[in-house]
Design a protein around this motif. Structure first.
Motif, short mmCIF file in Angstrom:
data_model
loop_
_atom_site.label_atom_id
_atom_site.label_comp_id
_atom_site.label_asym_id
_atom_site.label_seq_id
_atom_site.Cartn_x
_atom_site.Cartn_y
_atom_site.Cartn_z
N ARG A 137 12.63 -49.23 9.02
CA ARG A 137 13.58 -48.34 8.34
C ARG A 137 13.07 -47.86 6.99
O ARG A 137 13.37 -46.74 6.58
N VAL A 138 12.33 -48.70 6.28
CA VAL A 138 11.89 -48.31 4.93
C VAL A 138 10.48 -47.73 4.92
O VAL A 138 10.01 -47.30 3.86
N ALA A 139 9.80 -47.68 6.06
CA ALA A 139 8.41 -47.22 6.09
C ALA A 139 8.28 -45.77 5.63
O ALA A 139 7.47 -45.45 4.76
N LEU A 140 9.07 -44.88 6.20
CA LEU A 140 8.98 -43.47 5.83
C LEU A 140 9.40 -43.22 4.39
O LEU A 140 8.73 -42.44 3.68
N PRO A 141 10.50 -43.81 3.88
CA PRO A 141 10.80 -43.63 2.45
C PRO A 141 9.69 -44.12 1.53
O PRO A 141 9.39 -43.48 0.52
N VAL A 142 9.07 -45.25 1.87
CA VAL A 142 7.98 -45.76 1.04
C VAL A 142 6.79 -44.79 1.06
O VAL A 142 6.20 -44.48 0.01
#
Length: 274
Positions: A137-142
């Protein structure tokens, strides 16, 4: 959630920027350095919300096309590596740089083709519900937040390294026959890290309140989203609390960076000659 986002962003940015900066400084002015500089200029010009939208378009709505591009990259890298190695053997030169570069490109392409997960469009899963789901879930925002940081960290550290590599103690190490890895890491990297550490501290403080748009794009329940929602609802005590937390973290991080200088570099310590 915001702390996890910031931590992963800084760690990933440093993990990419430091090797790129070291090798670019070592190959300053050559093809690798010029190619890296060109890509980094594009990263600097890409705001976080633009990167977020592009990543959603590629890895959410066109994931199959990205996998095929990864497979094509792996095949092309293998073919070009074989050709380069064959030419190097004919010219009696070392094929090691071609093997390392081509192997890395082929490995990345194969990993994209075989291991690219299904990224969700929006939402957040806490670590308690599963580490794999949380990281997905946080891969693309990071990634959306790392583009500018990678460019800034790499350019800054590269410039300091180039100046450090020209100093007498580094030239003396080379004259003694020290290995390239020793000269780059032991003699040059540590004295060149202080400007980078300062910028990292400023970046952490900036990211506390600078992830608002990215959090909004991915519907993440972070401090930025809380701040925007509170402003929209007229909940001013929450707005004041959020601003206070952002300012406190910013000041605290930069104070810790200043204190760390005295331990990282003895020259910074103030010694009373009397």
């Amino acid at each position: 959630m915001t702390l996890q986002l910031i931590g992963l962003t800084v760690v990933l940015s440093l993990a990419v920027a430091i090797p790129l900066a070291v090798w670019s400084a070592h190959r300053a002015g050559r093809m690798f350095d010029r190619a890296v500089s060109s890509v980094l200029y594009g990263f600097v010009a890409m705001p976080g919300f633009v990167a977020a939208l592009l990543l959603v378009m590629l890895f959410v709505f066109h994931a199959d096309a990205v996998r095929m591009v990864g497979l094509a990259l792996a095949c092309a890298a293998l073919v070009l590596t074989l050709i380069t190695v064959f030419r190097a053997r004919r010219r009696e030169t070392s094929p090691l740089p071609a093997l390392i570069g081509g192997g890395a490109a082929a490995l990345v392409g194969a990993a994209v083709f075989a291991l690219l997960p299904e990224f969700p469009r929006q939402g957040f899963v806490p670590v308690s519900d599963g580490l794999g789901a949380n990281l997905t879930r946080v891969a693309l925002p990071v990634l959306a937040l790392t583009f500018v940081d990678i460019a800034v960290f790499t350019r800054l550290l590269r410039g300091d390294l180039i100046g450090e590599l020209a100093k007498p103690h580094v030239l003396a190490s080379r004259a003694k026959g020290m290995s390239t890895a020793h000269v780059l890491v032991r003699e040059s990297l540590r004295p060149s890290m202080f400007s980078l550490i300062t910028v990292v501290g400023l970046t952490i403080g900036q990211l506390i309140g600078g992830t608002i748009i990215v959090e909004h794009v991915f519907r993440l329940p972070g401090v930025g989203s809380l701040l925007v929602t509170s402003v929209r609802n007229g909940d001013y005590p929450v707005v004041q609390a959020a601003v206070f937390v952002i300012a406190a973290v910013y000041v605290t991080v930069n104070s810790l960076i200043d204190i760390a200088y005295t331990y990282l570099d003895p020259r910074v310590r103030q010694v009373n000659p009397e």
